[in-house]
Scaffold this motif. Sequence first.
Motif, PDB file in Angstrom:
ATOM      1  N   THR A 295       0.943  -1.253   0.004  1.00  0.00           N
ATOM      2  CA  THR A 295      -0.045  -0.158  -0.003  1.00  0.00           C
ATOM      3  C   THR A 295       0.797   1.347   0.014  1.00  0.00           C
ATOM      4  O   THR A 295       0.662   2.217  -0.780  1.00  0.00           O
ATOM      5  CB  THR A 295      -1.045   0.077   1.196  1.00  0.00           C
ATOM      6  OG1 THR A 295      -1.712  -1.191   1.297  1.00  0.00           O
ATOM      7  CG2 THR A 295      -1.953   1.223   1.160  1.00  0.00           C
ATOM      8  N   LEU A 296       1.749   1.077   0.777  1.00  0.00           N
ATOM      9  CA  LEU A 296       2.782   2.373   0.834  1.00  0.00           C
ATOM     10  C   LEU A 296       3.387   2.809  -0.309  1.00  0.00           C
ATOM     11  O   LEU A 296       3.741   3.692  -0.876  1.00  0.00           O
ATOM     12  CB  LEU A 296       3.847   2.219   2.052  1.00  0.00           C
ATOM     13  CG  LEU A 296       3.221   2.203   3.495  1.00  0.00           C
ATOM     14  CD1 LEU A 296       4.349   1.788   4.457  1.00  0.00           C
ATOM     15  CD2 LEU A 296       3.009   3.976   3.707  1.00  0.00           C
ATOM     16  N   ARG A 297       3.773   1.491  -0.972  1.00  0.00           N
ATOM     17  CA  ARG A 297       4.783   1.462  -2.238  1.00  0.00           C
ATOM     18  C   ARG A 297       3.709   1.947  -3.350  1.00  0.00           C
ATOM     19  O   ARG A 297       4.080   2.887  -4.210  1.00  0.00           O
ATOM     20  CB  ARG A 297       5.242   0.052  -2.642  1.00  0.00           C
ATOM     21  CG  ARG A 297       6.263   0.168  -3.897  1.00  0.00           C
ATOM     22  CD  ARG A 297       6.807  -1.161  -4.087  1.00  0.00           C
ATOM     23  NE  ARG A 297       7.589  -1.430  -3.115  1.00  0.00           N
ATOM     24  CZ  ARG A 297       7.907  -2.645  -2.364  1.00  0.00           C
ATOM     25  NH1 ARG A 297       7.169  -3.636  -2.941  1.00  0.00           N
ATOM     26  NH2 ARG A 297       8.982  -2.860  -1.478  1.00  0.00           N
ATOM     27  N   HIS A 298       2.413   1.588  -3.308  1.00  0.00           N
ATOM     28  CA  HIS A 298       1.608   2.052  -4.373  1.00  0.00           C
ATOM     29  C   HIS A 298       1.303   3.299  -4.334  1.00  0.00           C
ATOM     30  O   HIS A 298       1.243   4.034  -5.514  1.00  0.00           O
ATOM     31  CB  HIS A 298       0.324   1.120  -4.480  1.00  0.00           C
ATOM     32  CG  HIS A 298      -0.741   1.646  -5.296  1.00  0.00           C
ATOM     33  ND1 HIS A 298      -0.550   1.179  -6.628  1.00  0.00           N
ATOM     34  CD2 HIS A 298      -1.687   2.304  -5.175  1.00  0.00           C
ATOM     35  CE1 HIS A 298      -1.580   1.843  -7.247  1.00  0.00           C
ATOM     36  NE2 HIS A 298      -2.394   2.291  -6.424  1.00  0.00           N
ATOM     37  N   VAL A 299       0.869   4.004  -3.104  1.00  0.00           N
ATOM     38  CA  VAL A 299       0.619   5.339  -3.130  1.00  0.00           C
ATOM     39  C   VAL A 299       1.811   6.211  -3.351  1.00  0.00           C
ATOM     40  O   VAL A 299       1.710   7.264  -3.791  1.00  0.00           O
ATOM     41  CB  VAL A 299       0.019   5.549  -1.401  1.00  0.00           C
ATOM     42  CG1 VAL A 299       0.010   7.051  -1.168  1.00  0.00           C
ATOM     43  CG2 VAL A 299      -1.059   4.973  -1.255  1.00  0.00           C
ATOM     44  N   SER A 300       2.995   5.923  -2.874  1.00  0.00           N
ATOM     45  CA  SER A 300       4.147   6.519  -3.185  1.00  0.00           C
ATOM     46  C   SER A 300       4.498   6.630  -4.727  1.00  0.00           C
ATOM     47  O   SER A 300       4.903   7.588  -5.363  1.00  0.00           O
ATOM     48  CB  SER A 300       5.328   5.952  -2.535  1.00  0.00           C
ATOM     49  OG  SER A 300       5.870   4.903  -2.880  1.00  0.00           O
ATOM     50  N   THR A 301       4.043   5.782  -5.486  1.00  0.00           N
ATOM     51  CA  THR A 301       4.480   5.795  -6.963  1.00  0.00           C
ATOM     52  C   THR A 301       3.211   6.386  -7.748  1.00  0.00           C
ATOM     53  O   THR A 301       3.493   6.324  -8.825  1.00  0.00           O
ATOM     54  CB  THR A 301       4.895   4.285  -7.288  1.00  0.00           C
ATOM     55  OG1 THR A 301       3.712   3.351  -7.334  1.00  0.00           O
ATOM     56  CG2 THR A 301       6.151   3.857  -6.649  1.00  0.00           C
ATOM     57  N   HIS A 302       2.049   6.178  -7.348  1.00  0.00           N
ATOM     58  CA  HIS A 302       0.955   6.707  -7.905  1.00  0.00           C
ATOM     59  C   HIS A 302       0.200   7.740  -7.078  1.00  0.00           C
ATOM     60  O   HIS A 302      -0.585   7.576  -6.462  1.00  0.00           O
ATOM     61  CB  HIS A 302      -0.167   5.660  -8.240  1.00  0.00           C
ATOM     62  CG  HIS A 302       0.425   4.528  -8.941  1.00  0.00           C
ATOM     63  ND1 HIS A 302       1.166   3.411  -8.305  1.00  0.00           N
ATOM     64  CD2 HIS A 302       0.497   4.196 -10.239  1.00  0.00           C
ATOM     65  CE1 HIS A 302       1.325   2.418  -9.438  1.00  0.00           C
ATOM     66  NE2 HIS A 302       1.016   2.869 -10.530  1.00  0.00           N
ATOM     67  N   PRO A 303       0.903   9.171  -7.197  1.00  0.00           N
ATOM     68  CA  PRO A 303       0.124  10.070  -6.353  1.00  0.00           C
ATOM     69  C   PRO A 303      -1.250  10.421  -6.854  1.00  0.00           C
ATOM     70  O   PRO A 303      -1.608  10.461  -7.987  1.00  0.00           O
ATOM     71  CB  PRO A 303       1.196  11.318  -6.748  1.00  0.00           C
ATOM     72  CG  PRO A 303       1.911  11.045  -7.877  1.00  0.00           C
ATOM     73  CD  PRO A 303       2.069   9.389  -8.021  1.00  0.00           C
ATOM     74  N   THR A 304      -2.107  10.609  -5.996  1.00  0.00           N
ATOM     75  CA  THR A 304      -3.405  10.851  -6.215  1.00  0.00           C
ATOM     76  C   THR A 304      -3.393  12.176  -6.917  1.00  0.00           C
ATOM     77  O   THR A 304      -3.136  13.296  -6.447  1.00  0.00           O
ATOM     78  CB  THR A 304      -4.351  10.684  -5.056  1.00  0.00           C
ATOM     79  OG1 THR A 304      -3.696  11.649  -3.854  1.00  0.00           O
ATOM     80  CG2 THR A 304      -4.293   9.393  -4.260  1.00  0.00           C
ATOM     81  N   PRO A 305      -4.234  12.189  -7.782  1.00  0.00           N
ATOM     82  CA  PRO A 305      -4.529  13.745  -8.659  1.00  0.00           C
ATOM     83  C   PRO A 305      -5.415  14.380  -7.889  1.00  0.00           C
ATOM     84  O   PRO A 305      -6.071  13.819  -6.963  1.00  0.00           O
ATOM     85  CB  PRO A 305      -5.195  13.193  -9.947  1.00  0.00           C
ATOM     86  CG  PRO A 305      -5.819  11.974  -9.782  1.00  0.00           C
ATOM     87  CD  PRO A 305      -4.900  11.199  -8.740  1.00  0.00           C
ATOM     88  N   THR A 306      -5.096  15.608  -7.785  1.00  0.00           N
ATOM     89  CA  THR A 306      -5.946  16.708  -7.264  1.00  0.00           C
ATOM     90  C   THR A 306      -7.464  16.701  -7.544  1.00  0.00           C
ATOM     91  O   THR A 306      -7.925  16.804  -8.978  1.00  0.00           O
ATOM     92  CB  THR A 306      -5.395  18.138  -7.460  1.00  0.00           C
ATOM     93  OG1 THR A 306      -4.110  18.148  -7.169  1.00  0.00           O
ATOM     94  CG2 THR A 306      -6.344  18.943  -6.392  1.00  0.00           C
ATOM     95  N   ALA A 307      -8.477  16.172  -6.838  1.00  0.00           N
ATOM     96  CA  ALA A 307      -9.868  16.164  -7.219  1.00  0.00           C
ATOM     97  C   ALA A 307     -10.580  17.179  -6.934  1.00  0.00           C
ATOM     98  O   ALA A 307     -10.101  18.211  -6.107  1.00  0.00           O
ATOM     99  CB  ALA A 307     -10.386  14.823  -6.563  1.00  0.00           C
ATOM    100  N   ALA A 308     -11.794  17.460  -7.740  1.00  0.00           N
ATOM    101  CA  ALA A 308     -12.601  18.512  -7.281  1.00  0.00           C
ATOM    102  C   ALA A 308     -13.120  18.462  -5.886  1.00  0.00           C
ATOM    103  O   ALA A 308     -13.196  19.568  -5.222  1.00  0.00           O
ATOM    104  CB  ALA A 308     -13.583  18.630  -8.501  1.00  0.00           C
TER     105      ALA A 308
END
Length: 127
Positions: free
Chosen positions: A100-113
């Motif tokens: 989970t940490l690895r995934h979140v660190s390599t796929h930053p969440t886009p800024t959502a409305a």
Amino acid sequence: MPHPAPYPVRLADEITRQLGQLADHLAQLPAHEAMRTIARVLDPDDGVLGGVNHVVATGSMFAKVQAERGVLPAEVWLALGRASNELNDIALDLDEHRETLRHVSTHPTPTAAKPPAPAPLVVRRRR
């Protein structure tokens, strides 16, 4: 030839100083970079946590020999052994979150409305 004892002490001091710098940087990083850093630090094989555990386990083995020779009280050896076991347990608890940490660190969440709703924090602990 005498062993250069001050070098390991200076090395430990330098590592401590660098860990302080890392914590200072971590507090200022963007979220995805902070997560990548945390994931790296917590990596049980190649991260800081694994390295610290290795040092404590090695210290425990040294303390055992010294306790058997009567140089150190057995309580010192036992305390280091317990500390190493606890660090290992912590690493195992965190390992289940490694991906989970690895995934979140390599796929930053886009800024959502609409920002995501915060999740309620629930404390779970298993041993």
